[in-house]
Design an enzyme around this catalytic site. Structure first.
Site, PDB file in Angstrom:
ATOM      1  N   LEU A  88       0.676  -1.145   0.140  1.00  0.00           N
ATOM      2  CA  LEU A  88       0.046  -0.009  -0.215  1.00  0.00           C
ATOM      3  C   LEU A  88       0.784   1.256  -0.008  1.00  0.00           C
ATOM      4  O   LEU A  88       1.787   1.486   0.834  1.00  0.00           O
ATOM      5  CB  LEU A  88      -0.842  -0.016   1.174  1.00  0.00           C
ATOM      6  CG  LEU A  88      -2.118   0.869   1.186  1.00  0.00           C
ATOM      7  CD1 LEU A  88      -3.061   0.261   0.068  1.00  0.00           C
ATOM      8  CD2 LEU A  88      -2.838   0.983   2.365  1.00  0.00           C
ATOM      9  N   ASP A  89       0.621   2.106  -0.947  1.00  0.00           N
ATOM     10  CA  ASP A  89       1.141   3.552  -0.913  1.00  0.00           C
ATOM     11  C   ASP A  89       2.835   3.458  -1.510  1.00  0.00           C
ATOM     12  O   ASP A  89       3.413   4.340  -1.043  1.00  0.00           O
ATOM     13  CB  ASP A  89       0.986   4.453   0.526  1.00  0.00           C
ATOM     14  CG  ASP A  89      -0.272   4.707   0.671  1.00  0.00           C
ATOM     15  OD1 ASP A  89      -1.460   4.739  -0.079  1.00  0.00           O
ATOM     16  OD2 ASP A  89      -0.565   4.891   2.026  1.00  0.00           O
TER      17      ASP A  89
END
Lengths: 280, 280, 280, 280
Positions: free
Chosen positions: B223-224
Site C-alpha cells: 500500500l502507498d
C-alpha cells in the site's frame, strides 16, 4: 522626523485587541502602513504584525504599549524597521547557500547583516573572505562541546540575532538549541516530512519520486521536526542520478533558505507550537 | 494506406538494440516519428518507446519484430496508435477526479475510452449518467470478495485495459492486484512518501507543511509504495483549515491523476522495479 | 578505451534517417545511450540529438558519417562529450547572473568553461577576480565599434564557443551578431513578447501583472525577437514596488539564463527558423 | 446570535483610518477575525478588507459606520459573509470553464451561486441542465443589441452580482460594460499583455514561447486592458501543436478564472485604477 517600527505580538484571542492597539498608535500619532493578523482556532492564540510610522521614539512607544501588553497577556515586541538584524551563518562542506546569502545580502534582497560565518570545512572561506566577511574555522564532530562554546562566545560578542544553518551537517546539542530558542533556522535538503535523516537525495532517488524539495524550519530539540517556515519543490525525471538530484536540489535549497531568512529579517514568521504563522 | 504504431520494449541493455530495431522498421517501410530510450545503469535494463508509421499491418510488423525480440530477450509490444484503450474508473464518495476524467475524455485531452464506472457510493452517478456512461453500484467494505468478483467480471466483459482508482477508498486484495498487475493506477492525496495512510490532509495540517501534494502511482501489494508515475504540489498557508487543504488538494489530485492516465494512454509509462520510466 | 560523442543533426525529413544513422553507429561499435528526435511538420525539417559511446576516434566516426550526411543533406556535427566548450560572459552593471554562472560552473552544474568576462562596468570585477577569471573592461556606448573589435579579438584568441549576454545592456551591431550567428544567448528581463524594450519591470508594474518572467533567447538582428530557449515566471503581488519586482526578477533571470546555457553546453538546443527545438 | 460581515473600503490615505474603524467595531461588540490593508503610494489611495463578527445587525453596523465613511471620504461597503452572491456565466463554444465553475460551486470551493447561464452556442447546455441550471440561448454576433437587452433583463431579474465571461467570444458594447462596471470578469486565453486579440494560442505557437498562460481580468471598455485579477502559466514544448497548446491552456484557463471568481466571491479584489489590489 519619522520612525518606522514593526510591532509583533501574540496572545490569547479575545475581542478588542486590534481596536486597543490601533487606538494607542493613533493617540501617539502613528500611521499603520501594514497589518496582518491570524487567530488560530485550535490553540486559541492570536498573532499580529503591524508596521507603522510616526514621530515618537521607541522608548515612548514602548511605554505606551506596555499596559496594553499586560492587559491582554501579550508577548509584544517593538522592532525598529531600519535597524538590521545580525546573522551568523554556519555551514559544512557545501557552500551554495552561503554564496547565495552573501549575494542576496549585498544586493539588498535580504535586509539583514552577515555578522560572521563559521564552518568545520574550508570550502566557503574563499567566498566569505572575498566578500570581506570573517570566517571562523570550527573543529570536527568530536569537538562538539568546544565548537558550541566557541559559537556561544561568538554569538554573544557579535550580537547575533539569527543563526542560519546553511547546510551545517553537525547535530547541535539540546543545550545549544535551547539557549538560542526560536532563532536558529535550518535548511533541510528534502521536502519534509519525506526523507528525514541522512542522504535525502539518495532516499528520493531510491523511491523514484517525481518531485524533490527543500524545507527551511526553526531548529528544535526534535531533529527534522521543527516548525516549518518555507518549502520549495522542483520536478525531476527518471533519468536523473543522485548527483543530478543534488544539483537540482541546490537551487531549491538556496531559494527556500533565502525566503525563510528574509521572512525572519522582516519579522514575518511566528512560531505557533509545532507550526508557524507566516505573514507575507 | 498508412498505419501508426507505438512500439514499447524493455530488455537487458547491450549495444545494437536501436540499430537492429530501426533496421527492421526501415526494411518494412516504416518511418520513425518519435523515439525515446533510457538505460538504467543500476538495473541494467534498457527501455524504449518508438512511434512509427508505415503501410504494413500489425501482424506483419509483429512477425518481423519477433526474431529481434527473441534475440535481445525483450518484452516488446506493438500498439495501434489509433485504437483507444478502455478505462474502468472506480471511486467512492469524492467525485472530482471522476468529473475531470469525464471532461478530459470528452474534450479529447485523454486519448482513451471510459468503458465503465463503479462505486460504493452514489455521488458520482449523476455526472456519469449525464455523460451517458454506465455506473455500477458496489457494496461496502464487508462485501469485498463479492465486489472484486463483480469487478473482475466487469473488467473481462468490458475488455478493460486500465483500472483507475479515482479516490476509491477501499483496499484491494492482493489477489485482485496481482490479477491486474501493472494496470491499476491510484491517486493518493498526499505527496508520497509523506503522509502515507489515512487522512493525509489532516496529517499535513497537523505538521504545518507549506506545500501539499498528490501522487499517482501504479498499485502493488504494498500500500502507498507502488511505482510513482506523476506528482503535483501546491502551496498552502497557515490560515488554511483541513477543509481548505482538501479543497486545494482536489485540484492537484485531479491534474496529477489526469496526467498519469494520459501517460498510460500514450504508452509513455514503464515500470522499472519499484520506480517508473516516463517518456514525455 | 571508449569515447563519448554527441551527434547533432538537422535535415529535410524523410524515411530512413534513424535507421541509416544507427546502422553506421552499430557497424562502428557504438552504443547509443540517449536519442531524441523531432520532425517539424510545418518546416519539414528533422532534428536529432544522439549520445553514443564507442572505441572509434572522432575522425574515424566523422569519415563514416560523412556520406550519410551528404546523402540526407544534413547539417551534422560530432561533439566530444567530455570536451568542455568555452564561454565569454558579457555584462554591464548588474552582476547577479555573472555570480550565478560562476558558481554553477565551479560546482559542475554547468558543463562549460568560463574563458573570459567583459563588461562596461566594474561591478562584476570583484566576483570575477575572486574566482580567478580574467575581467576585461569595455568602453561605453559611444565606443561600440572599438568595443566590438576588441570583443572579436578576444573571442578569436580565447576560442570562444558561446557568448552569454548576462544583463549586457548595450545593443550589438548586426555585423557582430552575424559574425557569431547562433552562438549568442541573451537573458531578457521580461516574459517575452510582453514588455519588449527598455525597463520591462517598470512596464510590468504599470500594467499590474500578477506574474513576471524572464526569457533566454538566441540573439538575432531583430532585437527581442530571437528564438526563445527558456522562460521562467514568478508570481508577484499588488504591494510590490518596481524595486521589489527587480529583486524577484533577479532570481528568475539567473535561473532561466543558467538553464539556457546548460542546454547549450549539452548541445540540447537547436534553432528552427524563429523558434528552437529543445531536447531535455 | 452572531453575524459575520466583510467590510471593504477605499479612501484617500491618511493617519487614523484603522484606529477609527476598529474603534467603532469594538464599541459595537465586533471582533475582527481578518484584516488586510494596502496604501498605494502612487495613487494615494488606501484599501482595506476587514472580516468581523458580532451581535449587531447590518443596519445598525451601517448606521454606526456611516459617519466614519463620510469623514474619511470612503467608499465603504458592508457585506453579509454568509449571503452568497449570484453569478451569471456567459460562454460561447468552449465549455471547460463552465464545467469547472459548476463543479467548484457544487463542491463548495466557490462560495457563490450560479443564478443563470447564457450562451450563443449549445455545447454547454447539456452540462448546465445536468446540474439543474437554467441555460439561456443567445443569438449570434449580428444580434448584439438584442442579446445585450436580453442579458440586461436577465441580470436585473435574477439579481446578478457578477458576470463571468467563461470563454464568451463576443465583444460587449461599451454601454453594456459601463452599466456593469467592476462586475464583469473575463478569462483571456493568454498571458497578457502577450498575445492580445484573436487566437492567442496560434500567436504563442508561432512565436515559439516556452510557457503559455491565462489572464482573468475585470472587463473595461478597453479590450484586453482591464485590471488583472489573476494569472496562471504552464510550460510547453517545441513539439506541441496549436491544438496541444489549446489543450494545456484549458487547464490554466479554468484554474485562473476559478481563482478570480473565488477572490470576487470573498470580496478580496479591489480595482485600483488600471490595476487591482488582491487581499489573499
Amino acid at each position: 522626523m519619522s520612525s518606522r517600527f514593526i510591532i509583533t505580538l501574540s496572545c490569547p484571542d479575545r475581542p478588542g485587541i486590534v481596536a486597543a492597539l490601533s487606538h494607542v498608535l493613533a493617540e501617539n500619532g502613528f500611521n499603520i502602513t501594514e497589518s496582518q493578523q491570524y487567530s488560530d482556532l485550535e490553540s486559541g492564540q492570536f498573532f499580529m504584525r503591524v508596521a507603522c510610522e510616526g514621530a515618537a521614539a521607541k522608548d515612548r512607544l514602548s511605554a505606551e504599549l506596555n499596559p496594553l501588553a499586560a492587559g491582554f497577556d501579550m508577548h509584544l515586541a517593538i522592532h525598529e524597521a531600519d535597524k538590521k538584524q545580525r546573522m551568523l551563518i554556519l555551514l559544512s562542506k557545501f557552500d551554495h547557500c552561503l554564496i547565495d546569502l552573501i549575494y542576496r545580502q549585498q544586493s539588498g534582497s535580504i535586509n539583514m547583516d552577515i555578522a560572521a560565518i563559521a564552518s568545520n570545512h574550508e570550502t566557503g572561506r574563499h567566498w566569505a573572505e572575498g566578500a570581506g566577511l570573517a570566517y571562523h574555522g570550527l573543529g570536527q564532530k568530536q569537538d562538539k562541546a568546544d565548537n558550541e562554546a566557541r559559537l556561544n562566545a561568538l554569538i554573544d560578542e557579535a550580537q547575533i540575532d539569527l543563526i542560519v544553518l546553511a547546510r551545517y551537517m553537525q547535530i547541535l546539542t539540546p543545550q545549544f538549541v535551547a539557549r538560542h530558542e526560536a532563532r536558529i533556522i535550518n535548511i533541510h535538503h528534502s521536502f519534509l516530512p519525506s526523507f528525514k535523516g541522512a542522504e535525502p537525495y539518495s532516499q528520493a532517488h531510491k523511491r523514484g519520486v517525481k518531485i524533490i524539495g527543500a524545507t527551511a524550519h526553526f531548529v528544535t530539540a526534535d531533529l527534522d521536526e521543527g516548525p516549518i517556515i518555507a518549502q520549495g519543490t522542483e520536478p525531476v525525471r527518471h533519468d536523473m542520478s543522485v548527483a543530478d538530484l543534488v544539483d537540482v536540489g541546490r537551487d531549491t535549497e538556496r531559494r527556500t533558505l533565502a525566503r525563510a531568512v528574509s521572512l525572519y529579517a522582516e519579522r514575518r514568521g511566528f512560531i505557533n507550537g509545532t507550526k508557524t504563522v507566516i505573514f507575507d
